[in-house]
Design an enzyme around this catalytic site. Structure first.
Site, PDB file in Angstrom:
ATOM      1  N   SER A 130      16.725  16.973  -3.620  1.00  0.00           N
ATOM      2  CA  SER A 130      17.553  16.665  -2.452  1.00  0.00           C
ATOM      3  C   SER A 130      17.409  17.704  -1.348  1.00  0.00           C
ATOM      4  O   SER A 130      17.592  17.387  -0.173  1.00  0.00           O
ATOM      5  CB  SER A 130      19.023  16.539  -2.866  1.00  0.00           C
ATOM      6  OG  SER A 130      19.434  17.666  -3.619  1.00  0.00           O
ATOM      7  N   GLU A 133     -13.436   8.681  16.403  1.00  0.00           N
ATOM      8  CA  GLU A 133     -13.079   9.317  15.131  1.00  0.00           C
ATOM      9  C   GLU A 133     -14.181  10.275  14.683  1.00  0.00           C
ATOM     10  O   GLU A 133     -13.901  11.383  14.199  1.00  0.00           O
ATOM     11  CB  GLU A 133     -12.831   8.254  14.054  1.00  0.00           C
ATOM     12  CG  GLU A 133     -12.455   8.800  12.692  1.00  0.00           C
ATOM     13  CD  GLU A 133     -10.973   9.082  12.512  1.00  0.00           C
ATOM     14  OE1 GLU A 133     -10.653  10.105  11.875  1.00  0.00           O
ATOM     15  OE2 GLU A 133     -10.152   8.298  12.998  1.00  0.00           O
ATOM     16  N   ASP A 144       0.823  -1.216   0.000  1.00  0.00           N
ATOM     17  CA  ASP A 144       0.000   0.000   0.000  1.00  0.00           C
ATOM     18  C   ASP A 144       0.855   1.263   0.000  1.00  0.00           C
ATOM     19  O   ASP A 144       0.353   2.363   0.171  1.00  0.00           O
ATOM     20  CB  ASP A 144      -0.959   0.000   1.188  1.00  0.00           C
ATOM     21  CG  ASP A 144      -0.243  -0.036   2.540  1.00  0.00           C
ATOM     22  OD1 ASP A 144       1.014  -0.009   2.562  1.00  0.00           O
ATOM     23  OD2 ASP A 144      -0.928  -0.101   3.578  1.00  0.00           O
TER      24      ASP A 144
END
Length: 575
Positions: free
Chosen positions: A263, A245, A188
């Protein structure tokens, strides 16, 4: 900005004296030294310099100095073992040459880790010997004339071909190329492992055997039975039967932070302790294995997605931590989709590693911050290699169309402009590099010249003594920033709002000077190019304040239930 599979395995290991790699694309310019040769030369000069300076600092023999260096290295990733293998292979010749007062440049040319090709300039880091270079090199070659080492070095042998290192090298290489976690059981794109593109780069998975469980998704059945979005909030309040929740997060406008960067965004960092003999100790290399398996990047401390406490002692936090502080329901919802060497040109190669589902996931704040590589390269003539405004427009539009097809509705995308990198030369060129501080024999100007000569500089255009070239590079960067600004002003997308923000590094410098700091303190000391942790956190602070002032809708609401979330769930499982 660096694109260094070679530097990853050579300089950080300090032992990449003969590594060959395929991370960087082949170059058609036959006059340019191969990337393998250039990076191998840098690695050799760095290692020999450290060995020489350790002997000086501790008033010891070169043999003792090499053994001391190896003793400092950790066992992890076979670093200590590899070090002793290198000593066994090259140590006797290094001892002979350093004992004859040959410097690191001469040693590495003698052992043929550095090579001067026909018609090419001589690349050297330190001042040339008092005698002619040709005479000095002939003298050095006589010293090691009967050595079997030269035959070995010419063979192009690869440290990664050693059986004990082959798997480690392959793991690092795969993680770099794919920009997805190496350890990801359910595929995932989220991991329970920190490095190799794991949770240092994107929120930690809380169930690596279920692909429907990952950070940033909308809760499944309000997470009554399990934490489907890994924010640490789940279950039912026994007092009223309402899922936590739903009680704490519904309507709070949760959102994630995603960085598309290079970077600088990934926070490329080589610790000065790794190359500074006077500071070197057993503790110096403790974090080297982590850095190696993160491609010499430190995203866990970056300005956009850092989640660890700062190591530099300033109060500013990353954008992710500010989003979490604003709404604890945002816990773990961060992705640092950055790569060393990334630009508008090659983002398409790894943008697929971004994880967002239009239907199942929360909206996201996406920061597009390709701040250097469209104008930066190591080529001897970098100007023709720079991205044109027309090509940038095409590249960015392709990226935005991809985002529009993947981001949930209500997302936001901010295009970051490019900096004026002339501040690098202006503030560093006459300062001593960490390798030159002991003997006052190497400035950043010398480092820049050495890297440019080898054509492995992260940015020849700005890291150059040629003022005209530095100005041309900044002019192109400004043109590209203006292109991004025009895109943000004129283009519309169905799933996100589009904004533009200047990379206002001059404002960061001013803020730092107000605190009593100097501009050079904002630049990575070893590579002399990247913004360091202080600079990245100050940039995050600048970003947050500007968004709060001009586009507060990007950040979402402050969650009034944050205290209750902390009371019930503590640190929400940490990071």
């Amino acid at each position: 900005m660096q694109s260094p599979w070679k530097i990853l395995t050579v300089a950080p290991l300090f032992l990449l004296l003969s590594l060959q790699s395929s991370a960087s694309p082949a170059n058609d310019d036959q006059s340019r030294p191969s990337l393998s040769n250039g990076h191998t030369c840098v690695g050799c000069v760095l290692v020999v310099s450290v060995i020489e300076q350790l002997a000086q600092v501790h008033n010891s023999t070169v043999q003792a100095s090499m053994e001391r260096l190896c003793s400092y290295l950790p066992e992890k990733l076979f670093l200590k073992t590899t070090c002793y293998l290198v000593i066994d292979k090259f140590g006797s010749d290094i001892i002979k040459l350093l004992s004859a007062d040959m410097n690191a440049d001469v040693v590495c040319h003698t052992l043929e880790f550095c090579k001067q090709n026909t018609g090419q300039p001589l690349c050297h880091l330190y001042p040339l010997p008092k005698e002619t270079w040709k005479f000095t090199l002939q003298k050095a070659r006589q010293i090691v004339k009967k050595s079997p080492i030269l035959k070995y070095s010419r063979s192009g042998s690869d440290i990664c071909s050693l059986p004990v290192l082959a798997k480690i090298c392959q793991k690092i290489k795969l993680a770099m190329e794919q920009s997805v976690p190496f350890k990801d059981v359910d595929s995932d794109k989220y991991s329970v492992f920190p490095t190799l593109r794991g949770y240092h780069w994107r929120g930690r998975d809380c169930n690596d055997s279920d692909e429907s469980v990952y950070p940033g998704r909308r809760p499944n059945n309000w997470d009554v039975h399990q934490d489907s979005n890994c924010n640490g909030i789940w279950g039912v309040d026994p007092k009223d039967g309402v899922p936590y929740e739903k009680k704490f997060c519904e309507g709070s406008q949760p959102r994630g932070i995603i960085l598309l960067g290079d970077s600088a965004g990934a926070h490329f960092h080589i610790s000065p302790e790794w190359i500074t003999a006077s500071q070197m100790s057993l503790n110096s290399f403790i974090n080297l294995p982590t850095a190696l398996t993160n491609e010499l990047d430190w995203p866990q401390l970056s300005g956009a997605t850092g989640f660890l406490d700062s190591t530099v002692g300033i109060k500013e936090k990353s954008i992710y931590l500010r989003l979490w502080k604003r709404n604890h329901c945002n816990h773990r919802d961060y992705q640092n989709i950055s790569r060393n060497g990334a630009s508008s040109r090659n983002l398409k190669k790894f943008i697929e590693s971004l994880s967002r589902n239009k239907v199942l996931d929360y909206p996201a704040i996406v920061i597009y911050a390709m701040i250097g590589n469209d104008v930066c390269s190591g080529k001897s003539d970098p100007v023709p290699a720079m991205t044109t405004p027309e090509k940038l427009y095409s590249n960015v539009m392709q990226t935005l169309k991809h985002l529009n097809s993947h981001l949930p509705n209500g997302s936001h995308v901010i295009l970051y402009g490019l900096p004026d990198g002339t501040f690098l030369w202006d503030n560093l060129h006459n300062r001593y590099h960490p390798l030159g501080q002991l003997n006052k024999d190497m400035t950043y100007a010398q480092l820049y010249s050495f890297l440019n000569c080898l054509q492995v500089s992260p940015c020849h255009g700005w890291m150059s003594s040629n003022k005209t070239l530095r100005t041309l590079t900044s002019e192109r960067a400004e043109q590209l920033s203006n292109t991004l600004k025009k895109i943000a002003a004129s283009e519309k997308f169905t799933n996100f709002n589009l904004f533009y923000m200047d990379f206002a590094f001059h404002e960061i410098i001013q803020e730092w000077q107000k605190r009593g700091g100097q501009p050079w303190q904002l630049i990575e000391p070893v590579d002399g190019f990247h913004p360091n942790e202080v600079a990245l956190l100050l940039l995050a602070d600048h970003f947050w304040k500007k968004v709060q002032l001009q586009w507060p809708q990007i950040l979402g609401k402050e969650n009034p239930f944050n205290p209750q979330i902390k009371q019930v769930f503590g640190d929400q499982g940490g990071h």
